[in-house]
Design an enzyme around this catalytic site. Structure first.
Site, PDB file in Angstrom:
ATOM      1  N   TRP A 165       0.810  -1.221   0.000  1.00 15.35           N
ATOM      2  CA  TRP A 165       0.000   0.000   0.000  1.00 15.35           C
ATOM      3  C   TRP A 165       0.841   1.267   0.000  1.00 15.35           C
ATOM      4  O   TRP A 165       1.867   1.367   0.668  1.00 15.35           O
ATOM      5  CB  TRP A 165      -0.903   0.012   1.236  1.00 15.35           C
ATOM      6  N   ASP A 225      -0.477  16.622   9.438  1.00 13.64           N
ATOM      7  CA  ASP A 225       0.163  16.895   8.144  1.00 13.64           C
ATOM      8  C   ASP A 225       0.986  18.187   8.145  1.00 13.64           C
ATOM      9  O   ASP A 225       0.803  19.065   7.297  1.00 13.64           O
ATOM     10  CB  ASP A 225      -0.881  16.946   7.023  1.00 13.64           C
ATOM     11  N   GLU A 260      -6.853  18.640   4.795  1.00 10.65           N
ATOM     12  CA  GLU A 260      -5.665  17.823   5.024  1.00 10.65           C
ATOM     13  C   GLU A 260      -4.493  18.355   4.193  1.00 10.65           C
ATOM     14  O   GLU A 260      -4.650  19.210   3.331  1.00 10.65           O
ATOM     15  CB  GLU A 260      -5.921  16.369   4.619  1.00 10.65           C
ATOM     16  N   TRP A 278      -4.991   0.216   3.485  1.00 13.69           N
ATOM     17  CA  TRP A 278      -4.429   1.150   4.465  1.00 13.69           C
ATOM     18  C   TRP A 278      -4.272   0.474   5.821  1.00 13.69           C
ATOM     19  O   TRP A 278      -5.128  -0.299   6.256  1.00 13.69           O
ATOM     20  CB  TRP A 278      -5.350   2.361   4.589  1.00 13.69           C
ATOM     21  N   ASP A 316      -0.430   9.218   0.513  1.00 15.57           N
ATOM     22  CA  ASP A 316       0.121  10.566   0.351  1.00 15.57           C
ATOM     23  C   ASP A 316       1.629  10.621   0.132  1.00 15.57           C
ATOM     24  O   ASP A 316       2.398  10.029   0.902  1.00 15.57           O
ATOM     25  CB  ASP A 316      -0.149  11.408   1.600  1.00 15.57           C
ATOM     26  N   PHE A 370       2.176   9.495  10.297  1.00 13.84           N
ATOM     27  CA  PHE A 370       1.334  10.103   9.271  1.00 13.84           C
ATOM     28  C   PHE A 370       2.131  11.126   8.452  1.00 13.84           C
ATOM     29  O   PHE A 370       3.316  11.343   8.664  1.00 13.84           O
ATOM     30  CB  PHE A 370       0.118  10.766   9.922  1.00 13.84           C
ATOM     31  N   SER A 371       1.441  11.798   7.538  1.00 11.80           N
ATOM     32  CA  SER A 371       2.091  12.723   6.588  1.00 11.80           C
ATOM     33  C   SER A 371       2.769  13.892   7.286  1.00 11.80           C
ATOM     34  O   SER A 371       2.429  14.264   8.411  1.00 11.80           O
ATOM     35  CB  SER A 371       1.059  13.255   5.595  1.00 11.80           C
TER      36      SER A 371
END
Length: 541
Positions: free
Chosen positions: A59, A194, A245, A86, A62, A118-119
């Site tokens: 997977w 993010d 986001e 995900w 972003d 996360f991003s």
């Protein structure tokens, strides 16, 4: 493949578990010992992109952490190495020297006891404000969101916080800051993530843009460790069909002038006009504390309206590279949509990135607008070119038979006269022996560009994938219609009118498209000329 007996198998599993625990526990440094070059076989699966970046397996979503340093464009991305849906997010990693060819590297940042990774973003700390640099060399510093899945499932609101890591070996090894999180959750914010870093040269400060539910927050720091809030933006501006986001904030020159403006990119899920996730943006000024949209931009972002970077369904989470050479503003996005990203019909891998873009800012009749073009480095993928003379197309022109094209890996540039009667449509159609067809082009009657994948193959995996044709209104007036198209195995990207309008969409034919035609409907289309370029794979020799 060599077989292991039972004892060897148990030893192998024990060693693997030990290594996994070391990488995923509380250790602050992650070091990958060996590279992970992609074999040609790994990039031969059905629907696998041949000149777009996709990870060797499993997977991805972003893109994040993009930074240029010592001759390399770093592309980090959300990655789950254990499944094609995900899950526990890591930062995958690839580098490129030319934005066309990519080298896969080992996972850069692993989740730990504080949560998933996360991003976020990465920068070169040229002045060593963080103190992480060694031997007089600037460090790379990444800022990312920790997502505590246990906290979320238990009903807490403070399950997201911001943290940093640094590298002193060109991004190959990352050490998490012992004082993480550097921006703890205030305790009552569910969506705060993010972080996108930028150095504000005018004020000599780091600025981070954070996505906070339905708006953005700006924070400042002298050293990437201690942060103070500056302001909020966007609660009553732009599209608000879903959560905001993956932001980006950068200063950009107005083409042909000495003027500079600030651009703020805001990704939104859902709420895009054609359905699902999409990318809107704002143009204005940032005074070191507040972002203020340009007055001419305001009418386009009031009352729930947005100005969109890509009118297709399959470009999301796009952000730009830090420290790109030559002052270029370069962007890449995730080539999918949250409506169906977990369900698309691929097996060994899932999802890819768009082509890298070069962004410019122009002043148009409607005000300031971002224009997008594929980066010039992609011209290195051309293997042969064919000229198209001016002609009137009454029905169709078969490019495959005319030029004996070996595949549909193509770049096509076309220019059409704008129909004076405002009737008819024209564009490019892909097809295969199964009768499946994908069409993309311009409809003069509605003054819209369109992407039609309703008959392009497999779509049963999601009712949201191809219920209707995607359309986007032509945003500027030109005397001719220019279509610049890239066709990969399972995707199309249109840069229309010099990048004033962009559309990105994926498709999944049951058999590769192998016929390419220019079509005209509802009247003759006047083709003024064009070029067809055959493209080569970046993964196969």
């Amino acid at each position: 493949m060599k077989r292991f007996d039972k004892l060897h198998t148990l030893l192998f599993l024990a060693l693997a578990c030990a290594l996994f625990s070391a990488c995923n526990g509380d250790a602050t440094t992650v070091k990958s010992e060996v590279g992970a070059p992609a074999s040609q076989a790994a990039y031969s699966e059905k629907h696998r992109p041949q000149f777009h970046f996709s990870p060797p397996q499993k997977w991805t979503n972003d893109p994040n952490g993009m930074v240029f340093f010592e001759g390399e464009y770093h592309l980090f991305y959300q990655h789950y190495p254990d499944s094609t849906v995900w899950g526990s997010m890591h930062w995958g990693h690839a580098v490129s020297k030319d934005l066309a060819h990519w080298e896969n590297l080992p996972i850069a940042i692993y989740p730990d006891s504080l949560g998933y990774i996360f991003s976020g973003s990465a920068v070169v700390d040229w002045k060593n404000t963080s103190g992480f640099g060694v031997n007089g060399q600037p460090p790379l510093v990444a800022m990312y969101t920790y997502h505590d899945m246990k906290g979320e499932k238990s009903g807490r609101n403070d399950y997201q916080s911001q943290a940093i890591a640094f590298s002193n070996d060109k991004g190959r090894t990352w050490t998490k800051f012992e004082g993480n999180p550097v921006m703890p959750n205030p305790g009552n914010v569910r969506d705060i993530r993010d972080p996108k870093l930028v150095w504000d040269e005018q004020r000599n400060q780091w600025v981070v843009t954070l996505a906070v539910g339905d708006h953005m927050e700006f924070w400042a720091s002298p050293d990437l460790k201690k942060w103070s809030k500056l302001s909020d933006f966007g609660k009553n501006l732009g599209a608000h069909g879903g959560v905001w986001e993956c932001p980006d904030l950068f200063r950009i020159a107005v083409e042909g002038t000495s003027e500079k403006k600030w651009a703020l990119i805001v990704n939104l899920n859902p709420g895009q006009p054609n359905g699902g996730s999409g990318t809107q943006y704002f143009i204005g000024n940032f005074d070191g504390k507040n972002f203020t949209p340009d007055p001419a931009f305001l009418p386009f972002v009031k009352d729930g309206k947005g100005v969109w970077l890509d009118g297709g369904k399959d470009n999301y989470a796009g952000v730009t590279w830090s420290d790109a050479p030559g002052g270029r503003r370069l962007l890449i996005g995730w080539m999918s949509n949250w409506q169906y990203a977990n369900k698309v019909p691929t097996e060994a891998w899932r999802n890819a990135m768009t082509l890298p873009w070069s962004l410019t800012l122009k002043k148009t009749e409607a005000g300031y607008r971002l224009f997008a073009q594929p980066v010039k480095e992609l011209e290195a993928l051309r293997t042969a070119s064919h000229e198209l003379a001016s002609s009137a197309i009454a029905s169709e022109l078969d490019l495959t038979s005319q030029f004996k094209l070996p595949s549909a890996l193509l770049e096509i540039e076309l220019e059409f006269a704008l129909p004076t009667d405002q009737k008819g449509s024209f564009g490019v159609a892909l097809s295969n022996p199964k009768g499946e067809t994908y069409r993309i082009g311009f409809d003069a009657a509605s003054n819209q560009f369109f992407s039609d994948r309703t008959k392009a193959g497999e779509a049963s995996f999601s009712v949201d994938f191809a219920p209707k044709t995607s359309v986007v209104a032509r945003s500027a007036k030109f005397k001719t219609v220019r279509l610049h198209l890239f066709f990969d195995v399972a995707s199309a990207e249109l840069f229309a009118d010099g990048g004033a309008n962009v559309m990105t969409e994926i498709f999944f034919p049951s058999e590769d498209f192998n016929t390419v035609k220019i079509f005209a409907e509802g009247g003759k289309a006047e083709l003024l000329g064009g070029k067809v370029y055959q493209l080569k794979s970046i993964w196969k020799k």
